[in-house]
Design a protein around this motif. Structure first.
Motif, mmCIF file in Angstrom:
data_model
loop_
_atom_site.group_PDB
_atom_site.id
_atom_site.type_symbol
_atom_site.label_atom_id
_atom_site.label_comp_id
_atom_site.label_asym_id
_atom_site.label_seq_id
_atom_site.Cartn_x
_atom_site.Cartn_y
_atom_site.Cartn_z
ATOM 1 N N PRO A 1 0.717 -1.294 0.156
ATOM 2 C CA PRO A 1 0.026 -0.017 -0.071
ATOM 3 C C PRO A 1 0.767 1.077 0.038
ATOM 4 N N GLY A 2 0.348 2.169 -0.830
ATOM 5 C CA GLY A 2 1.216 3.458 -1.060
ATOM 6 C C GLY A 2 2.188 3.348 -1.971
ATOM 7 N N VAL A 3 2.957 2.379 -2.542
ATOM 8 C CA VAL A 3 3.730 2.379 -3.461
ATOM 9 C C VAL A 3 3.169 2.416 -4.801
ATOM 10 N N PRO A 4 3.650 3.268 -5.644
ATOM 11 C CA PRO A 4 3.081 3.635 -7.160
ATOM 12 C C PRO A 4 3.132 2.472 -7.986
ATOM 13 N N GLY A 5 2.176 2.313 -8.640
ATOM 14 C CA GLY A 5 2.027 1.149 -9.839
ATOM 15 C C GLY A 5 1.374 -0.126 -9.135
ATOM 16 N N ASN A 6 1.650 -1.162 -9.784
ATOM 17 C CA ASN A 6 1.086 -2.531 -9.495
ATOM 18 C C ASN A 6 2.196 -3.583 -9.909
ATOM 19 N N ALA A 7 2.094 -4.544 -8.942
ATOM 20 C CA ALA A 7 3.163 -5.473 -9.220
ATOM 21 C C ALA A 7 2.729 -6.439 -10.436
ATOM 22 N N GLU A 8 3.722 -6.349 -11.462
ATOM 23 C CA GLU A 8 3.305 -7.221 -12.621
ATOM 24 C C GLU A 8 4.502 -8.021 -12.909
ATOM 25 N N LYS A 9 4.259 -9.288 -13.770
ATOM 26 C CA LYS A 9 5.377 -10.128 -13.882
ATOM 27 C C LYS A 9 6.424 -9.371 -14.689
ATOM 28 N N ASN A 10 7.664 -9.628 -14.315
ATOM 29 C CA ASN A 10 8.850 -9.056 -15.054
ATOM 30 C C ASN A 10 9.022 -7.492 -14.911
ATOM 31 N N ASP A 11 8.492 -7.118 -13.916
ATOM 32 C CA ASP A 11 8.743 -5.449 -13.897
ATOM 33 C C ASP A 11 10.364 -5.232 -13.414
ATOM 34 N N ALA A 12 11.032 -6.232 -12.647
ATOM 35 C CA ALA A 12 12.270 -6.130 -12.306
ATOM 36 C C ALA A 12 12.279 -5.017 -11.166
ATOM 37 N N PHE A 13 11.407 -4.851 -10.425
ATOM 38 C CA PHE A 13 11.228 -3.761 -9.380
ATOM 39 C C PHE A 13 12.531 -4.220 -8.353
ATOM 40 N N GLY A 14 13.574 -3.386 -8.062
ATOM 41 C CA GLY A 14 14.567 -3.623 -7.447
ATOM 42 C C GLY A 14 15.780 -4.197 -8.108
ATOM 43 N N TYR A 15 15.873 -3.866 -9.701
ATOM 44 C CA TYR A 15 16.838 -4.292 -10.336
ATOM 45 C C TYR A 15 18.086 -3.344 -9.758
ATOM 46 N N GLU A 16 17.718 -2.063 -9.623
ATOM 47 C CA GLU A 16 18.818 -1.283 -9.178
ATOM 48 C C GLU A 16 18.275 -0.416 -7.906
ATOM 49 N N LEU A 17 18.932 0.222 -7.008
ATOM 50 C CA LEU A 17 18.576 0.861 -5.785
ATOM 51 C C LEU A 17 19.612 1.751 -5.387
ATOM 52 N N ASP A 18 19.278 2.870 -4.723
ATOM 53 C CA ASP A 18 20.332 3.702 -3.901
ATOM 54 C C ASP A 18 19.620 4.641 -2.735
ATOM 55 N N LEU A 19 20.511 5.206 -1.842
ATOM 56 C CA LEU A 19 19.942 5.779 -0.797
ATOM 57 C C LEU A 19 20.635 7.431 -0.657
ATOM 58 N N GLY A 20 19.741 8.107 -0.310
ATOM 59 C CA GLY A 20 20.279 9.556 -0.481
ATOM 60 C C GLY A 20 19.076 10.295 0.335
ATOM 61 N N ASP A 21 19.506 11.549 1.038
ATOM 62 C CA ASP A 21 18.460 12.564 1.550
ATOM 63 C C ASP A 21 18.045 13.718 0.720
ATOM 64 N N ILE A 22 16.895 13.410 0.089
ATOM 65 C CA ILE A 22 16.363 14.269 -0.866
ATOM 66 C C ILE A 22 15.811 15.615 -0.183
ATOM 67 N N ASN A 23 15.192 15.490 0.859
ATOM 68 C CA ASN A 23 14.500 16.519 1.696
ATOM 69 C C ASN A 23 15.435 17.339 2.673
#
Length: 489
Positions: free
Chosen positions: A338-360
């Motif tokens: 809940p709250g994550v944009p989009g919908n989980a669909e096969k082969n979306d590769a959600f998490g293929y890349e990621l990074d952390l930083g302080d945007i605000n």
């Protein structure tokens, strides 16, 4: 725990190929220093603004296919662009060797101030370089930072055991593993052994010492990624080794946290983690301990229907919160959370890349997630970026953002196989104390492109954004350069 791995892990960090539209290669993840409360960023010219180094590992150089190039876009008050940059190959004056076909120079890189002169330096891998008669032996070049940035002034880091493995420099991570105030370098290759060079590098690349670690992995395996960061808050950098896999039809993933000690990295207290090929480490909830974020971008079952543990439809991101004793509780996020944009669909590769930083600028680290397999309005694998903001209680879905090339104000358009989110960075490239978003793609059939989306101090915005193309940095579009496919960490 063993995890089934859908991604095809190739022999080097960026030996990439278009397979069914989705690039299949192991990319590197953020390398952080010993302070768990800060995610450091490269500053090669010492001007206080973040610089972004990335690969064009498939680039032609003087007609030599896939010789590879390394591109640095320097930060400025208006962000990054091709106007202020360095483009370096093995034909650049001062760089050892020469550009040769299939060297893949720049495929992986890791930054730190290795010579302690106040400027960040960059360790650059050429994992497919032939050394004498040793095919794909690999090499590592240390590019020295200066007031002018990276100029080509450099030296080699010698392979201490060249006959025992290939692809030297295929995986790199930098940090202070023994807490002595000097930057160390961890190096992966085609074997199970990870080499660690102690800090205090001389101008000719001689380290302060060398040792090895060997996590308990399946014989014949190799690391798919190395990530450095202080998880237990003891002032020493730890190492997360991602994606050890066996040689079955698919491959199975096991990840390990290896703590830093006064004598360096130690397997004595190593712990197995939730799976994922790409990892970031940083203090999300600002409690003084580094949190481990790993992307498991594969599906919930294998092709023969075998269930895959700790996975999610379309991919899953695991957040393991740090404690004084190391990795603590873990929570998973998918596009069906809940709250994550989009919908989980096969082969979306959600998490293929990621990074952390302080945007605000609220001292809580935020998370960007790449989903290069996302389909939008019939455009297969056009890709999408998701931003989740940090809080005192950790990653939250409140105020989440998402960006695709179909968003108003974002340069370009959703197109088949653009794969936006092949790599992602959250770095402050303007010097305002807020992290901006940089994302790589396979734009134009693998030429590649780098998208810059700035922070307005509160969130990521399209105001002042731009797309940087290979031609903006002097990179040839012959072949498949994959400009921006792998950022330095």
């Amino acid at each position: 725990m063993l995890q089934h791995h859908r991604r095809i892990a190739l022999a080097t960090a960026t030996a990439a190929a278009l397979t069914g539209g989705l690039l299949t290669f192991a990319a590197a993840a953020p390398a952080t220093a010993a302070d768990s409360t800060v995610v450091p960023q490269a500053d090669f010219n010492g001007d206080g603004k973040g610089d972004v180094a990335f690969s064009a590992g498939g680039a032609y150089v003087n007609g030599k296919k896939e010789a590879g190039q390394l591109v640095v876009l320097y930060g400025s008050s208006t962000g990054i662009s091709g106007a202020k940059r360095s483009t370096i190959s093995q034909n650049t004056t001062g760089v050892p060797g020469a550009a040769e076909a299939d060297d893949a120079f720049g495929s992986d890189s890791a930054y730190a101030d290795f010579d302690n002169d106040g400027y960040d330096d960059l360790a650059v891998g050429s994992p497919r370089e032939d050394v004498g008669s040793d095919a794909d032996a690999g090499s590592i070049t240390l590019l020295w930072g200066s007031a002018k940035g990276l100029t080509g002034k450099s030296t080699m880091v010698a392979d201490p055991a060249p006959s025992s493995h290939d692809n030297w420099g295929g995986f790199l991570a930098a940090g202070d593993f023994d807490g002595d105030g000097k930057a160390d370098l961890a190096v992966g290759n085609s074997s199970t052994t990870v080499y660690v060079f102690k800090g205090g590098f001389s101008s000719v690349g001689k380290p302060g010492g060398t040792y090895t670690i060997k996590p308990p992995i399946v014989s014949g395996s190799r690391p798919l990624n190395l990530t450095a960061g202080d998880v237990n808050g003891d002032g020493r950098t730890d190492l997360v080794v991602d994606g050890f896999e066996n040689q079955t039809e698919y491959g199975w993933i096991r990840n390990y946290w290896v703590p830093g000690t006064a004598s360096g990295l130690s397997m004595a207290s190593a712990e197995e983690l939730r799976p994922g090929v790409i990892t970031a480490i940083g203090d999300i909830n600002h409690d003084g301990y580094g949190d481990i974020v790993s992307g498991a971008e594969w599906e919930t079952t294998t092709e023969d229907g075998t269930p895959v543990p700790y996975s999610g439809k379309g991919g899953k991101v695991w957040i393991t919160y740090g404690t004084a004793s190391g990795p603590g509780s873990a929570t998973g996020v998918t596009q069906d959370t809940p709250g994550v944009p989009g919908n989980a669909e096969k082969n979306d590769a959600f998490g293929y890349e990621l990074d952390l930083g302080d945007i605000n600028g609220d001292k809580y680290l935020d998370l960007v997630i790449g989903s290069p397999g996302e389909d939008i309005d019939g455009h297969t694998d056009t890709g999408m970026l998701t931003i989740l903001y940090g809080s005192k209680s950790g990653i939250s879905t409140s105020g989440a953002q998402s960006f695709a090339q179909s968003n108003p104000g974002v340069p370009g358009n959703d197109e088949k196989y653009d794969q936006l989110g092949l790599d992602v960075k959250l770095d402050d490239v303007t010097g305002d104390g807020r992290a901006d978003l940089i994302a790589g793609s396979a734009e134009n059939s693998g030429d590649g492109a780098v998208l810059y989306l700035p922070s307005n101090g509160k969130k990521i915005t399209t105001s002042g954004d731009r797309m940087i193309m290979p031609s903006d940095a002097g990179v040839s579009t012959a072949g498949t350069p994959l400009f921006g496919a792998n950022f330095g960490d």
